[in-house]
Design an enzyme around this catalytic site. Structure first.
Site, PDB file in Angstrom:
ATOM      1  N   CYS A   1       0.750  -1.095  -0.098  1.00 52.61           N
ATOM      2  CA  CYS A   1      -0.044   0.194  -0.035  1.00 52.61           C
ATOM      3  C   CYS A   1       0.825   1.210   0.207  1.00 52.61           C
ATOM      4  CB  CYS A   1      -0.794  -0.088   1.215  1.00 52.61           C
ATOM      5  SG  CYS A   1      -2.060  -1.537   1.205  1.00 52.61           S
TER       6      CYS A   1
ATOM      7  N   ASN B   1     -10.047  -0.556  -0.078  1.00 54.34           N
ATOM      8  CA  ASN B   1      -8.920  -0.480  -0.010  1.00 54.34           C
ATOM      9  C   ASN B   1      -8.060  -1.113  -1.301  1.00 54.34           C
ATOM     10  OD1 ASN B   1      -5.981  -0.962   0.515  1.00 54.34           O
ATOM     11  ND2 ASN B   1      -6.285  -1.599   2.630  1.00 54.34           N
TER      12      ASN B   1
ATOM     13  N   HIS C   1      -3.418   6.815   2.469  1.00 51.69           N
ATOM     14  CA  HIS C   1      -3.701   5.716   1.950  1.00 51.69           C
ATOM     15  C   HIS C   1      -5.465   5.194   2.443  1.00 51.69           C
ATOM     16  CE1 HIS C   1      -4.269   1.420   1.005  1.00 51.69           C
ATOM     17  NE2 HIS C   1      -3.791   1.111   2.008  1.00 51.69           N
TER      18      HIS C   1
HETATM   19  C1  LIG Z   1     -10.134  -4.861  10.428  1.00 56.21           C
HETATM   20  C2  LIG Z   1     -10.817  -4.149  11.549  1.00 56.21           C
HETATM   21  C3  LIG Z   1     -11.843  -3.154  10.861  1.00 56.21           C
HETATM   22  C4  LIG Z   1     -11.485  -5.134  12.719  1.00 56.21           C
HETATM   23  O1  LIG Z   1     -11.943  -4.050  13.515  1.00 56.21           O
HETATM   24  P1  LIG Z   1     -11.371  -4.605  15.093  1.00 56.21           P
HETATM   25  O2  LIG Z   1     -12.059  -3.538  15.951  1.00 56.21           O
HETATM   26  O3  LIG Z   1      -9.998  -4.556  15.167  1.00 56.21           O
HETATM   27  O4  LIG Z   1     -12.065  -5.844  15.196  1.00 56.21           O
HETATM   28  P2  LIG Z   1     -11.466  -7.087  16.070  1.00 56.21           P
HETATM   29  O5  LIG Z   1     -10.889  -8.242  15.289  1.00 56.21           O
HETATM   30  O6  LIG Z   1     -10.936  -6.620  17.395  1.00 56.21           O
HETATM   31  O7  LIG Z   1     -12.982  -7.844  16.582  1.00 56.21           O
HETATM   32  C5  LIG Z   1     -13.758  -6.766  17.485  1.00 56.21           C
HETATM   33  C6  LIG Z   1     -15.073  -7.761  17.673  1.00 56.21           C
HETATM   34  O8  LIG Z   1     -15.862  -7.918  16.245  1.00 56.21           O
HETATM   35  C7  LIG Z   1     -15.958  -9.049  15.848  1.00 56.21           C
HETATM   36  N1  LIG Z   1     -15.933  -9.100  14.293  1.00 56.21           N
HETATM   37  C8  LIG Z   1     -14.406  -9.187  13.788  1.00 56.21           C
HETATM   38  N2  LIG Z   1     -14.671  -9.045  12.387  1.00 56.21           N
HETATM   39  C9  LIG Z   1     -15.849  -8.985  12.292  1.00 56.21           C
HETATM   40  C10 LIG Z   1     -16.799  -8.803  10.956  1.00 56.21           C
HETATM   41  N3  LIG Z   1     -16.338  -8.795   9.758  1.00 56.21           N
HETATM   42  N4  LIG Z   1     -18.107  -8.440  11.452  1.00 56.21           N
HETATM   43  C11 LIG Z   1     -18.731  -8.312  12.445  1.00 56.21           C
HETATM   44  N5  LIG Z   1     -17.944  -8.642  13.645  1.00 56.21           N
HETATM   45  C12 LIG Z   1     -16.666  -8.957  13.363  1.00 56.21           C
HETATM   46  C13 LIG Z   1     -15.068  -9.833  16.526  1.00 56.21           C
HETATM   47  O9  LIG Z   1     -15.549 -11.247  16.619  1.00 56.21           O
HETATM   48  C14 LIG Z   1     -15.105  -9.036  17.908  1.00 56.21           C
HETATM   49  O10 LIG Z   1     -15.997  -9.446  18.388  1.00 56.21           O
HETATM   50  P3  LIG Z   1     -16.010  -9.825  20.165  1.00 56.21           P
HETATM   51  O11 LIG Z   1     -15.793  -8.494  20.600  1.00 56.21           O
HETATM   52  O12 LIG Z   1     -17.246 -10.296  20.381  1.00 56.21           O
HETATM   53  O13 LIG Z   1     -14.992 -10.948  20.246  1.00 56.21           O
HETATM   54  C15 LIG Z   1      -9.611  -3.406  12.278  1.00 56.21           C
HETATM   55  O14 LIG Z   1      -8.717  -3.974  12.738  1.00 56.21           O
HETATM   56  C16 LIG Z   1      -8.932  -2.393  11.104  1.00 56.21           C
HETATM   57  O15 LIG Z   1      -9.519  -1.795  10.642  1.00 56.21           O
HETATM   58  N6  LIG Z   1      -7.488  -2.841  11.166  1.00 56.21           N
HETATM   59  C17 LIG Z   1      -6.827  -2.196  10.017  1.00 56.21           C
HETATM   60  C18 LIG Z   1      -7.116  -2.859   8.742  1.00 56.21           C
HETATM   61  C19 LIG Z   1      -6.329  -2.049   7.858  1.00 56.21           C
HETATM   62  O16 LIG Z   1      -6.364  -0.933   7.191  1.00 56.21           O
HETATM   63  N7  LIG Z   1      -5.438  -3.116   6.770  1.00 56.21           N
HETATM   64  C20 LIG Z   1      -4.947  -2.350   5.686  1.00 56.21           C
HETATM   65  C21 LIG Z   1      -3.737  -1.670   6.065  1.00 56.21           C
HETATM   66  S1  LIG Z   1      -3.168  -1.319   4.628  1.00 56.21           S
END
Ligand SMILES: CC(C)(COP(=O)(O)OP(=O)(O)OC[C@H]1O[C@@H](n2cnc3c(N)ncnc32)[C@H](O)[C@@H]1OP(=O)(O)O)[C@@H](O)C(=O)NCCC(=O)NCCS
Length: 333
Positions: A122, A289, A258
């Site tokens: 990215c 993304n 980004h």
């Molecule tokens: C991916 C992302 C949106 C996930 O959000 P998060 O708040 O970190 O989610 P988590 O993995 O900690 O999970 C939190 C809760 O949501 C749930 N969850 C995870 N993915 C889910 C989805 N797709 N839909 C619904 N619930 C979801 C989990 O089970 C967890 O539930 P719990 O609290 O009951 O255990 C976030 O981590 C993110 O944006 N990360 C950066 C990603 C990115 O930009 N990548 C590219 C970089 S170049």
């Protein structure tokens, strides 16, 4: 005493034109919900994404790049024969060799331009931009085409809750050329290979070929680790890019980070204390993304909608798999 004559390039370089291509198929969150247990509300609130584009069989990496490049060349007002270099940044071109850049250079009609692909996730657009500037200042090309292009839908595991909703396809391109004053600031870039496990391809192609794994490789990530890194570390890199360009947040007109996740964008805006007057790219909402393509696509849209204008001072920052990053202040074409 060296016998080699010094190279004669332009003192400075700038972005002269930008173009984008978004695949015709628009994919709303409802389609993502067919394969993961989630909700439209969760996806919107956690990532900002409402829709993304997925390419069809005809919308290949080369085809999308050629469309975006044609627009960038027209926008720059140069002829294609003047292009001396074509740099393609991508992680989703599935033919290892030759570089897709050579096919694009040929099909566009360049006069045997130097052409090569780079892999910088990215941050790929910023890496390409920095190389292009170097080529122009060094004098080995007068105009260089920098393309960021991805078909991430090919590398998405639609059953993976952490990534299924994130990725999209598209191509963005810019023409970089000579300038009388600085149009591209010094780049703050780097890599943190000790964090390479946080965003990666699930398995090497060879494991899939040998049948060791049945599932086609995809991009996987440790969402929270990436999120924290982006929010804490990338704001510092962005600030450093302002410093080395000799400006402050108050001098900025536009911020084009980004397009990974709208919450990361919001957090950076806050940490950098960007004034209300700064236009912030939020193309992630309807484009998802698109990795290397995300910054030029967002740039093109801001200029097309009139939210940004030619001559504006913009901070661009890319970051992702590697982990790698690149931030630069540019003047918009
Ligand atoms: C991916 C992302 C949106 C996930 O959000 P998060 O708040 O970190 O989610 P988590 O993995 O900690 O999970 C939190 C809760 O949501 C749930 N969850 C995870 N993915 C889910 C989805 N797709 N839909 C619904 N619930 C979801 C989990 O089970 C967890 O539930 P719990 O609290 O009951 O255990 C976030 O981590 C993110 O944006 N990360 C950066 C990603 C990115 O930009 N990548 C590219 C970089 S170049």
């Amino acid at each position: 005493m060296s016998k080699i004559k010094p190279s004669k390039g332009s003192p400075y370089a700038r972005i002269m034109g930008v173009g984008g291509y978004r695949p015709t198929r628009v994919v709303p969150n409802e389609v993502i919900l067919e394969t993961i247990d989630s909700s439209d509300e969760w996806i919107r609130s956690r990532s900002g994404i409402e829709t993304r584009h997925w390419a069809n069989d005809e919308e290949t990496v080369a085809a999308m790049s050629i469309e975006a490049s044609g627009k960038a060349i027209a926008d720059a007002g140069i002829s294609v024969e003047q292009i001396g270099g074509v740099i393609v940044s991508t992680v989703s071109h599935f033919k290892q060799t030759p570089a897709v850049a050579t096919e694009i250079a040929d099909k566009l009609g360049t006069n045997k331009a130097a052409a090569f692909d780079i892999s910088a996730g990215c941050a790929g657009f910023g890496y390409g931009l920095t190389l292009a500037k170097g080529m122009i200042v060094e004098g080995s090309a007068e105009y260089v085409l920098v393309i960021g292009v991805e078909r991430l839908s090919d590398l998405t595991d639609l059953e993976d809750r952490a990534t299924a909703f994130l990725f999209g396809d598209g191509a963005g391109a810019v023409v970089v050329g000579p300038a009388k004053e600085p149009g591209i600031g010094p780049t703050v870039w780097g890599s943190e290979g000790d964090k390479s496990e946080t965003i990666k391809q699930t398995v090497p192609w060879t494991d899939y070929r040998s049948g060791e794994v049945a599932k086609f490789p995809a991009i996987t990530q440790e969402g929270q680790a990436v999120f924290r890194w982006a929010v804490f570390e990338m704001a510092k890199v962005a600030k450093e890019a302002l410093d080395v360009a000799g400006i402050t947040a108050d001098d900025l007109d536009v911020f084009i980070p980004h397009q990974a996740n709208e919450r990361i964008i919001d957090s950076m805006v806050k940490t950098l204390k960007l004034p209300e007057s700064v236009t912030v790219a939020r193309d992630v909402r309807t484009t998802g993304n698109t990795s290397a393509a995300s910054i030029p696509l967002a740039m093109e849209r801001l200029l097309a909608t009139g939210e940004a204008k030619s001559g504006d001072t913009a901070l661009v920052i890319g970051f992702g798999a590697g982990l790698v990053y690149a931030a630069t202040v540019v003047t918009l074409p």
